[in-house]
Scaffold this motif. Structure first.
Motif, short mmCIF file in Angstrom:
data_model
loop_
_atom_site.label_atom_id
_atom_site.label_comp_id
_atom_site.label_asym_id
_atom_site.label_seq_id
_atom_site.Cartn_x
_atom_site.Cartn_y
_atom_site.Cartn_z
N GLU A 66 -19.23 26.96 30.87
CA GLU A 66 -19.33 25.52 30.64
C GLU A 66 -19.56 24.76 31.95
OE1 GLU A 66 -19.74 23.95 27.80
OE2 GLU A 66 -19.54 25.86 26.76
N LEU A 67 -18.89 25.18 33.00
CA LEU A 67 -19.04 24.49 34.29
C LEU A 67 -20.43 24.70 34.88
CD1 LEU A 67 -15.48 25.15 35.68
CD2 LEU A 67 -16.41 22.96 34.91
N TYR A 108 -10.79 25.29 29.36
CA TYR A 108 -10.81 26.75 29.27
C TYR A 108 -10.11 27.38 30.47
CZ TYR A 108 -14.18 26.58 25.37
OH TYR A 108 -14.80 26.37 24.17
N TYR A 109 -10.32 26.80 31.63
CA TYR A 109 -9.64 27.30 32.83
C TYR A 109 -8.12 27.22 32.65
CZ TYR A 109 -7.84 27.47 37.59
OH TYR A 109 -7.12 27.78 38.71
N SER A 110 -7.65 26.09 32.13
CA SER A 110 -6.20 25.93 31.93
C SER A 110 -5.66 26.91 30.89
CB SER A 110 -5.86 24.49 31.53
OG SER A 110 -6.21 24.25 30.18
N GLN A 111 -6.54 27.41 30.02
CA GLN A 111 -6.15 28.38 29.00
C GLN A 111 -6.31 29.83 29.50
OE1 GLN A 111 -8.92 27.16 25.95
NE2 GLN A 111 -7.37 25.96 24.89
N ASN A 112 -6.64 29.96 30.78
CA ASN A 112 -6.86 31.28 31.38
C ASN A 112 -8.03 32.02 30.72
OD1 ASN A 112 -6.37 33.18 33.37
ND2 ASN A 112 -4.90 34.32 32.13
N LYS A 113 -9.10 31.27 30.48
CA LYS A 113 -10.35 31.83 29.94
C LYS A 113 -11.44 31.62 30.98
CE LYS A 113 -9.18 30.65 25.14
NZ LYS A 113 -9.58 29.82 23.98
N PRO A 114 -11.40 32.40 32.08
CA PRO A 114 -12.30 32.12 33.20
C PRO A 114 -13.78 32.25 32.88
CG PRO A 114 -11.12 34.20 33.54
CD PRO A 114 -10.52 33.53 32.33
N SER A 123 -18.83 16.33 29.43
CA SER A 123 -18.11 16.99 28.33
C SER A 123 -18.03 18.49 28.59
CB SER A 123 -18.79 16.71 26.99
OG SER A 123 -18.68 15.34 26.67
N ASN A 124 -19.12 19.08 29.08
CA ASN A 124 -19.11 20.50 29.45
C ASN A 124 -18.09 20.74 30.56
OD1 ASN A 124 -22.16 19.80 28.74
ND2 ASN A 124 -21.74 21.89 28.08
N SER A 125 -18.08 19.83 31.52
CA SER A 125 -17.19 19.98 32.66
C SER A 125 -15.72 19.99 32.21
CB SER A 125 -17.46 18.85 33.66
OG SER A 125 -16.82 19.09 34.87
N PHE A 126 -15.37 19.06 31.37
CA PHE A 126 -13.97 19.00 30.91
C PHE A 126 -13.64 20.14 29.95
CE2 PHE A 126 -14.05 14.78 32.74
CZ PHE A 126 -12.81 14.76 33.37
#
Length: 187
Positions: A164-165, A152-158, A144-147
Motif C-alpha cells: 500500500e505504501l 497494516y504496519y500496526s497489525q504487523n503485516k509488513p 488512503s493507501n498511505s494510511f
C-alpha cells in the motif's frame, strides 16, 4: 486588511468575537460550524498539554448546526471526532456511519472515517473497509493507501503495508508520508 492568524490560546469568547467580525449573524450555522472547529482545535491542544478538555460547548454548537444543516456530512464527522476524543467509541462510530450515509460517494469522508478508527484495533476491519472504499472511489487519492499501509504496519503485516505504501508513493510522490512510513517498515 491583513488577517492575523488565530492563536491556539484564544478563549471561547475571543474566538466567537473573531468570528463575529467575519459574519454579522452569530446564529448562522456556518459561523457556528467554524466556531466549533476552532474551539475543537483549542481543546485538542489542551488535551496534548495534559488538561482535561470540556467538549460541551463544541457538542452544543454542532448539535445546533446539525439541526440547521442536516445534509452537511462534515457535521456528524466533527461529532464523531468529539465522541472519539471523549473515548465514546460507539457514539463515534454511529456519527461516522451517519456522515457516510449522507454522502455515500465522498472518498474524503471514507478516508477521514477510516483514519479516525486506526488507533482502535477493534475497529480495524471497519477502518480497512472504509479506506478501501475511499481508494475505490478515488484511486488518485494516495493518502488512503498511505494510511491503509500504516494500519497494516500496526497489525504487523509488513508485506501488505509495503504494498500500500508503494502504491501511495507512486500516486503522490511529492508527499513525504508514504516514504516516511516505508522507512518505518524497513527498520
Amino acid at each position: 486588511d491583513k488577517l492575523e492568524p488565530l492563536s491556539i490560546a484564544l478563549t471561547f469568547d475571543q474566538i466567537f468575537a473573531e468570528l463575529k467580525t467575519y459574519q454579522d449573524k452569530p446564529n448562522d450555522p456556518w459561523v457556528q460550524f467554524s466556531l466549533a472547529t476552532l474551539l475543537l482545535r483549542q481543546l485538542r491542544q489542551q488535551a496534548k498539554n495534559g488538561q482535561t478538555p470540556d467538549y460541551s460547548q463544541v457538542r452544543s454548537l454542532l448539535s445546533q448546526v446539525r439541526t440547521k444543516l442536516p445534509q452537511l456530512a462534515y457535521v456528524p464527522m466533527k461529532q464523531a471526532e468529539v465522541a472519539l476524543l471523549s473515548n465514546e467509541g460507539e457514539a463515534g462510530l454511529k456519527y461516522l456511519n451517519e456522515a457516510l450515509a449522507i454522502e455515500p460517494d465522498n472518498y474524503l469522508l471514507y478516508a477521514f472515517a477510516g483514519i479516525a478508527l486506526i488507533k482502535n484495533e477493534q475497529q480495524h476491519p471497519i477502518a480497512e473497509a472504509w479506506l478501501k472504499k475511499s481508494i475505490d472511489l478515488n484511486p488518485a487519492y494516495g493518502f488512503s493507501n498511505s494510511f491503509l499501509g500504516l494500519m497494516y504496519y500496526s497489525q504487523n503485516k509488513p508485506e501488505a503495508a509495503r504494498t500500500e505504501l508503494l502504491k501511495a508513493r507512486a500516486i503522490i510522490p511529492e508527499s513525504p508520508s508514504a516514504s516516511s512510513f516505508l522507512g518505518l517498515i524497513a527498520m
